[in-house]
Design an enzyme around this catalytic site. Structure first.
Site, mmCIF file in Angstrom:
data_model
loop_
_atom_site.group_PDB
_atom_site.id
_atom_site.type_symbol
_atom_site.label_atom_id
_atom_site.label_comp_id
_atom_site.label_asym_id
_atom_site.label_seq_id
_atom_site.Cartn_x
_atom_site.Cartn_y
_atom_site.Cartn_z
ATOM 1 C CB SER A 20 -0.896 0.031 0.754
ATOM 2 O OG SER A 20 -2.137 -0.974 1.104
ATOM 3 N NE ARG A 24 -2.962 4.547 0.342
ATOM 4 C CZ ARG A 24 -3.432 3.092 0.349
ATOM 5 N NH1 ARG A 24 -2.515 2.563 -0.353
ATOM 6 N NH2 ARG A 24 -3.973 3.257 0.491
ATOM 7 N N GLY A 91 -5.751 -3.734 -7.362
ATOM 8 C CA GLY A 91 -6.901 -2.619 -7.656
ATOM 9 C C GLY A 91 -6.494 -0.839 -6.441
ATOM 10 N NE ARG A 119 -10.516 -6.340 -6.897
ATOM 11 C CZ ARG A 119 -9.505 -6.581 -6.136
ATOM 12 N NH1 ARG A 119 -8.342 -6.223 -6.254
ATOM 13 N NH2 ARG A 119 -9.682 -6.141 -4.423
ATOM 14 C CD GLN A 166 -8.078 -0.993 -3.081
ATOM 15 O OE1 GLN A 166 -8.466 -1.247 -4.105
ATOM 16 N NE2 GLN A 166 -7.428 -1.848 -2.805
ATOM 17 C CG ASP A 312 -5.753 -7.191 2.231
ATOM 18 O OD1 ASP A 312 -6.489 -7.453 1.203
ATOM 19 O OD2 ASP A 312 -4.478 -5.787 2.107
ATOM 20 N NE ARG A 343 -7.736 -12.337 -1.518
ATOM 21 C CZ ARG A 343 -6.743 -11.259 -0.878
ATOM 22 N NH1 ARG A 343 -7.232 -10.414 -0.858
ATOM 23 N NH2 ARG A 343 -5.924 -10.952 -1.757
ATOM 24 N NE ARG A 385 -2.856 -9.132 0.372
ATOM 25 C CZ ARG A 385 -1.739 -8.850 0.520
ATOM 26 N NH1 ARG A 385 -0.417 -9.887 0.969
ATOM 27 N NH2 ARG A 385 -1.517 -7.838 -0.023
HETATM 28 C C1 S3P Z 1 -5.397 -1.792 0.627
HETATM 29 C C2 S3P Z 1 -6.867 -1.677 1.072
HETATM 30 C C3 S3P Z 1 -7.301 -2.785 1.137
HETATM 31 C C4 S3P Z 1 -6.735 -3.596 0.532
HETATM 32 C C5 S3P Z 1 -5.822 -3.813 -0.501
HETATM 33 C C6 S3P Z 1 -5.352 -2.584 -0.171
HETATM 34 C C7 S3P Z 1 -4.482 -0.018 -0.064
HETATM 35 O O1 S3P Z 1 -8.735 -2.954 0.209
HETATM 36 O O2 S3P Z 1 -7.353 -5.602 0.687
HETATM 37 O O3 S3P Z 1 -4.859 -4.882 -0.270
HETATM 38 O O4 S3P Z 1 -4.203 0.320 -0.361
HETATM 39 O O5 S3P Z 1 -5.302 1.378 0.305
HETATM 40 P P1 S3P Z 1 -10.071 -1.734 0.798
HETATM 41 O O6 S3P Z 1 -9.556 -0.962 1.009
HETATM 42 O O7 S3P Z 1 -11.120 -2.070 -0.803
HETATM 43 O O8 S3P Z 1 -10.224 -3.559 1.625
#
Ligand code: S3P
Length: 425
Positions: A20, A24, A91, A119, A166, A312, A343, A385
């Site tokens: 993450s 960013r 995602g 998704r 996200q 996760d 999952r 995962r």
């Molecule tokens: C993430 C947020 C999570 C997580 C993903 C990474 C991120 O998803 O499952 O692996 O980097 O903001 P959600 O925020 O949609 O739950």
């Protein structure tokens, strides 16, 4: 990939950079003025997708041994990509970049692999459209491919129905380009790396309870970012150290941001012997080393506000629960259905195949732990995962386990199997 039973684990593993935070750092570096230097960047396929998207929009990004340099061009410095931006399996790339693209003065198109095309993107399209963004799902099914025509954006207050970092990050990033303050409230607090890092780059972001707000049009300046190790990757070694008898592992460089550390809280609640050592702060994020020893685990209930802090890690928590005495209930986790695979289904079908008594529910699963698991052929469903969680189950199961498409670990942890094998006694 074949994994056999382990007689014990010992030694030290150093955890690669947080996925993450790596995403960013590239994104915020690209829209800042000047150079951003990222150390311990995660060279996993997802983060490389983010790099390639920004390179296609004219950002120079240099990958060197152990670090990445991003030559940012400021909030309005991106240029129109000449081709579709390929988000791969990611995602995070898709949802965060959509917020940035909505405020540009050009049109872009996003697409990725089969999983990403299934998704849900309505969760970002709805708030972005409320901000007057022009974002469309090309096939009209609220999934990628997405076409985004940049427009002038309106600041909004968005009440998100899901606790999703996200979604929150997408709206806050669009808020950089809006005409007024933008805020997002969510049902429980999700990971806050965007808020922490974007503030360090110069944005004015305030957080109060479950609401984060951003003032538009800041001057962002390139930073030095040291990426802490990913607790979501550390989770596999935490589980392995706890469930494989005769084990003692030192897990170095683990980010323990309280919005991410639910795995630690649950593991301790289940009776896990885990010590936090060498606690420190790295680029504004709490980090420590973890000493983990084999433990007799008992069942726990995993639910409520804790879910976003371990979302996760639920597949590997299910593995821990299979080796714990008693019945573990995981609920309030319907989000599991819309990750890289469903999952709930992929955990239940694979652990059942290994002999676990596990039942799916609408928003989680119920695991009757304490039975010995047996090696079998299992299927990652191309979900990194799931592959890593099954590898941990295989270490504590008898016999040998074959994980179909096990190489999908490249998404978040390319050296996973090598690091795991190195710990076997
Ligand atoms: C993430 C947020 C999570 C997580 C993903 C990474 C991120 O998803 O499952 O692996 O980097 O903001 P959600 O925020 O949609 O739950």
């Amino acid at each position: 990939m074949k994994i056999s039973n382990a007689k014990g684990l010992s030694g030290t593993v150093s955890i690669p950079g947080d996925k993450s935070i790596s995403h960013r750092a590239i994104m915020f570096g690209a829209i800042s003025e000047g150079m951003t230097e990222i150390t311990n960047f995660l060279e996993g396929a997802d983060c490389l997708s983010t790099i390639s998207c920004f390179q296609k929009m004219g950002i120079e990004i240099e990958r060197q041994a152990g670090r990445v340099l991003v030559f940012g061009k400021g909030l309005h410095g991106l240029c129109a990509p000449s081709a579709t931006l390929d988000v791969g399996n990611s995602g995070t790339t898709t949802r965060l970049i959509s917020g940035i693209l909505s405020g540009q003065n050009f049109t872009s198109r996003l697409n990725g692999d089969d999983s990403i095309q299934k998704r849900p993107m309505k969760r970002i399209m709805t708030p972005l459209q409320m901000m007057h963004a022009d974002i469309k799902s090309d096939r009209g099914n609220d999934c990628a491919p997405l076409t985004i025509r940049g427009t002038s954006l309106k600041g909004i207050h968005y009440q998100s129905p899901v606790a999703s970092a996200q979604v929150k990050s997408c709206v806050l990033l669009a808020g950089l380009y809006a005409d007024d303050i933008t805020s997002v409230s969510e049902p429980s607090v999700s990971r806050n790396h965007t808020e922490l890092m974007l503030s360090a780059f110069g944005a004015d972001i305030q957080t109060e309870g479950t609401t984060a707000s951003i003032i538009p049009n800041p001057v962002l300046s390139g930073q030095k970012v040291i990426v802490p190790g990913d607790i979501s990757s550390a989770a596999y070694f935490i589980a392995a150290g706890l469930i494989v008898p005769e084990s003692e592992i030192l897990i170095q460089n683990v980010g323990v941001n309280p919005t991410r550390d639910g795995i630690l809280r649950i593991a301790l609640q289940m009776g896990g012997k885990i010590e936090k050592l060498n606690e420190r702060t790295v680029s504004g994020e709490p980090v420590c080393d973890l000493l983990v020893r084999s433990s007799s685990l008992h069942a726990a209930t995993v639910e409520g506000d804790m879910i976003p802090t371990l979302i996760d890690e639920i597949p590997v928590i299910a593995v821990m629960a299979a080796f714990a005495q008693g019945t573990t209930v995981i609920r309030d986790a319907a989000e599991l259905k819309v990750k890289e695979s469903n999952r709930i289904d992929t955990v239940v079908s694979n652990l059942s195949a290994m002999g676990c008594e596990i039942t799916p529910t609408d928003d989680g699963m119920i695991i009757h732990g304490g039975r010995m698991l047996h090696g079998n052929t299992v299927d990652s469903h191309l979900d990194h995962r799931i592959a890593m969680s099954l590898a941990i189950a295989a270490l504590a199961a008898d016999g040998e386990t074959t994980i179909k498409d096990g190489e999908c670990v490249d998404i978040s942890y390319p050296n996973f199997y090598r690091d795991l094998e190195a710990l076997k006694k």
